[in-house]
Motif scaffolding. Structure first.
Motif, PDB file in Angstrom:
ATOM      1  N   GLU A 167       0.758  -0.932   0.027  1.00 43.21           N
ATOM      2  CA  GLU A 167       0.056  -0.034  -0.015  1.00 43.21           C
ATOM      3  C   GLU A 167       0.893   1.286  -0.051  1.00 43.21           C
ATOM      4  O   GLU A 167       0.578   2.301  -0.813  1.00 43.21           O
ATOM      5  CB  GLU A 167      -1.003   0.021   1.307  1.00 43.21           C
ATOM      6  CG  GLU A 167      -1.938  -1.165   1.213  1.00 43.21           C
ATOM      7  CD  GLU A 167      -1.369  -2.310   1.836  1.00 43.21           C
ATOM      8  OE1 GLU A 167      -2.291  -3.406   1.935  1.00 43.21           O
ATOM      9  OE2 GLU A 167      -0.247  -2.531   2.007  1.00 43.21           O
ATOM     10  N   LEU A 170       2.471   1.617  -3.632  1.00 44.87           N
ATOM     11  CA  LEU A 170       1.634   2.158  -4.416  1.00 44.87           C
ATOM     12  C   LEU A 170       1.348   3.772  -4.049  1.00 44.87           C
ATOM     13  O   LEU A 170       1.341   4.396  -5.226  1.00 44.87           O
ATOM     14  CB  LEU A 170       0.372   1.631  -4.470  1.00 44.87           C
ATOM     15  CG  LEU A 170       0.187   0.152  -4.961  1.00 44.87           C
ATOM     16  CD1 LEU A 170      -1.208  -0.352  -4.767  1.00 44.87           C
ATOM     17  CD2 LEU A 170       0.849  -0.013  -6.259  1.00 44.87           C
ATOM     18  N   GLU A 304      -5.097   6.009 -11.348  1.00 37.69           N
ATOM     19  CA  GLU A 304      -5.610   4.603 -11.146  1.00 37.69           C
ATOM     20  C   GLU A 304      -4.869   4.213  -9.828  1.00 37.69           C
ATOM     21  O   GLU A 304      -5.559   3.470  -8.973  1.00 37.69           O
ATOM     22  CB  GLU A 304      -5.224   3.923 -12.462  1.00 37.69           C
ATOM     23  CG  GLU A 304      -5.943   3.711 -13.606  1.00 37.69           C
ATOM     24  CD  GLU A 304      -5.480   2.930 -14.751  1.00 37.69           C
ATOM     25  OE1 GLU A 304      -5.779   1.681 -14.399  1.00 37.69           O
ATOM     26  OE2 GLU A 304      -4.889   3.258 -15.672  1.00 37.69           O
ATOM     27  N   ARG A 307      -6.265   5.657  -6.591  1.00 34.17           N
ATOM     28  CA  ARG A 307      -7.781   4.961  -6.181  1.00 34.17           C
ATOM     29  C   ARG A 307      -7.488   3.437  -5.144  1.00 34.17           C
ATOM     30  O   ARG A 307      -8.528   2.921  -4.700  1.00 34.17           O
ATOM     31  CB  ARG A 307      -8.674   4.639  -7.284  1.00 34.17           C
ATOM     32  CG  ARG A 307      -9.042   6.024  -7.855  1.00 34.17           C
ATOM     33  CD  ARG A 307      -9.763   5.843  -9.251  1.00 34.17           C
ATOM     34  NE  ARG A 307     -10.627   6.760  -9.678  1.00 34.17           N
ATOM     35  CZ  ARG A 307     -10.211   7.972 -10.119  1.00 34.17           C
ATOM     36  NH1 ARG A 307      -8.916   8.456 -10.150  1.00 34.17           N
ATOM     37  NH2 ARG A 307     -10.914   9.078 -10.475  1.00 34.17           N
ATOM     38  N   LYS A 308      -6.197   2.822  -5.683  1.00 31.74           N
ATOM     39  CA  LYS A 308      -5.957   1.639  -5.010  1.00 31.74           C
ATOM     40  C   LYS A 308      -5.231   1.932  -3.565  1.00 31.74           C
ATOM     41  O   LYS A 308      -5.290   0.812  -3.121  1.00 31.74           O
ATOM     42  CB  LYS A 308      -4.885   0.843  -5.895  1.00 31.74           C
ATOM     43  CG  LYS A 308      -5.638   0.528  -7.292  1.00 31.74           C
ATOM     44  CD  LYS A 308      -4.479  -0.518  -7.878  1.00 31.74           C
ATOM     45  CE  LYS A 308      -5.009  -1.126  -9.102  1.00 31.74           C
ATOM     46  NZ  LYS A 308      -4.078  -2.150  -9.644  1.00 31.74           N
ATOM     47  N   CYS A 309      -5.064   3.159  -3.249  1.00 31.04           N
ATOM     48  CA  CYS A 309      -4.327   3.302  -1.723  1.00 31.04           C
ATOM     49  C   CYS A 309      -5.561   3.260  -0.842  1.00 31.04           C
ATOM     50  O   CYS A 309      -6.667   3.862  -1.035  1.00 31.04           O
ATOM     51  CB  CYS A 309      -3.622   4.726  -1.990  1.00 31.04           C
ATOM     52  SG  CYS A 309      -2.439   4.612  -3.101  1.00 31.04           S
TER      53      CYS A 309
END
Length: 351
Positions: A167, A170, A304, A307-309
């Protein structure tokens, strides 16, 4: 195979001179010490060369004590070292450090950690990981530790050597995508359109660095202090080879501004493709380069990635640059006599 370095001589100096002295005089304290060569200087990475020896160079042993023990027993240990250590050993002068004993730099474990990574224990949250300047991680993990019976310092080294939680990686990768594209490629294009070479020079250099920092993140290796960058970059197992031609051509004075910008565009594609390969971003069509804004491809990747964090760290800006060390260094310099400081800087009066 690693080359011979001052670190090898320092290890022998520790085994033959320093450890026997400390163990005889301070057996209880020695059992709580961590000792080796670590922290600052090219020698911690075995990258010392003929130019390294012109300042702050020589036999060196770093010794750390728990802070409470340093406060109560540190002065007595330093007195014994100042009295018992030779002025030279095997033809080597003893290195001047940040303490009053040449050859041995004694300090507290907690202070060493706070002045490098800003924490006095391994990070235990994503936010703490993001608060550590990446360049300073090697000042904990690099070098060698020869003596650490308590294992305190070794535990911190091992925690950091395990690399970022995914995390955190990223979030840092998203940060550099944004900077490289929005504050790099885009800014450079605008600077060239306006014939602003000063801005072009500063933003180009930053952009190249940010792109290389992403290469380290993609290969899951810590970005080093800048002076070690050229060597460490070419050791990257995947991205070093992919970006080598770009990184070598781009900074040359003979490379035109338009070519420099085009090379950064190429770097965008290489970094983007690696993120697609790794499943970090989705496959996508090719895009055109804007005539006025350059190639802002990696800002698409940024959207992109962010948004994954985890929500709690999306708005946390990763720390970079050596802010914790600078705080310590400022206090150190303020306490050094000006003549001694100028001597350390190799400033000699002209005749």
């Amino acid at each position: 195979m690693q080359k011979h370095s001052i670190i090898d001589e320092s290890h022998a100096f520790w085994d033959e001179v320093v450890l026997p002295l400390l163990a005889a005089r301070f057996p209880a304290e020695t059992a709580q010490m961590a000792a080796g060569v670590f922290g600052y200087g090219s020698e911690v990475l075995r990258l010392d060369d003929v130019y390294s020896a012109d300042h702050h160079f020589g036999l060196r042993v770093n010794v750390l004590l728990p802070e409470e023990l340093m406060n109560t027993r540190g002065a007595a240990i330093e007195d014994a070292l100042a009295e018992g250590l030779p002025s030279a050993w095997r033809g080597r002068e003893l290195r001047e450090g940040y303490t009053r004993t040449k050859g041995v730099a004694l300090g507290s474990l907690e202070h060493h950690l706070r002045s490098t990574i800003g924490l006095d224990a391994p990070p235990n949250s994503y936010s703490q990981w993001l608060s550590i300047p990446e360049e300073d991680v090697m000042h904990i993990t690099a070098g060698e530790v020869w003596h650490d019976p308590s294992g305190r310092f070794s535990a911190v080294r091992e925690a950091l050597a395990g690399y970022y939680p995914e995390e955190v990686r990223l979030r840092r990768l998203a940060h550099w995508c944004r900077y490289f594209s929005g504050m790099g490629v885009y800014a450079l294009k605008r600077a060239l359109l306006r014939e602003n070479e000063l801005y072009a020079s500063t933003t180009f250099a930053r952009s190249l660095r940010w792109g290389v920092q992403m290469a380290f993140l993609l290969d899951r290796q810590y970005y080093p202090y800048d002076k070690w960058l050229a060597t460490m970059f070419h050791r990257l197992p995947r991205m070093g080879a992919r970006l080598a031609a770009i990184v070598e051509e781009a900074p040359k004075l003979s490379t035109s501004w338009e070519r420099k910008l085009d090379l950064l565009h190429q770097m965008s594609d290489v970094l983007d493709q690696a993120m697609v390969e790794d499943g970090l971003i989705a496959p996508h069509p090719r895009y055109r380069v804007s005539a006025t804004s350059g190639y802002r491809l990696l800002e698409s990747a940024y959207a992109e990635l962010i948004r994954k964090c985890p929500v709690e760290i999306r708005g946390v800006v990763p720390q970079w640059e050596q802010v914790h060390w600078e705080g310590f260094h400022s206090e150190f310099v303020a306490g050094v006599g000006l003549e001694d400081w100028r001597r350390m800087l190799l400033l000699e009066e002209c005749e």
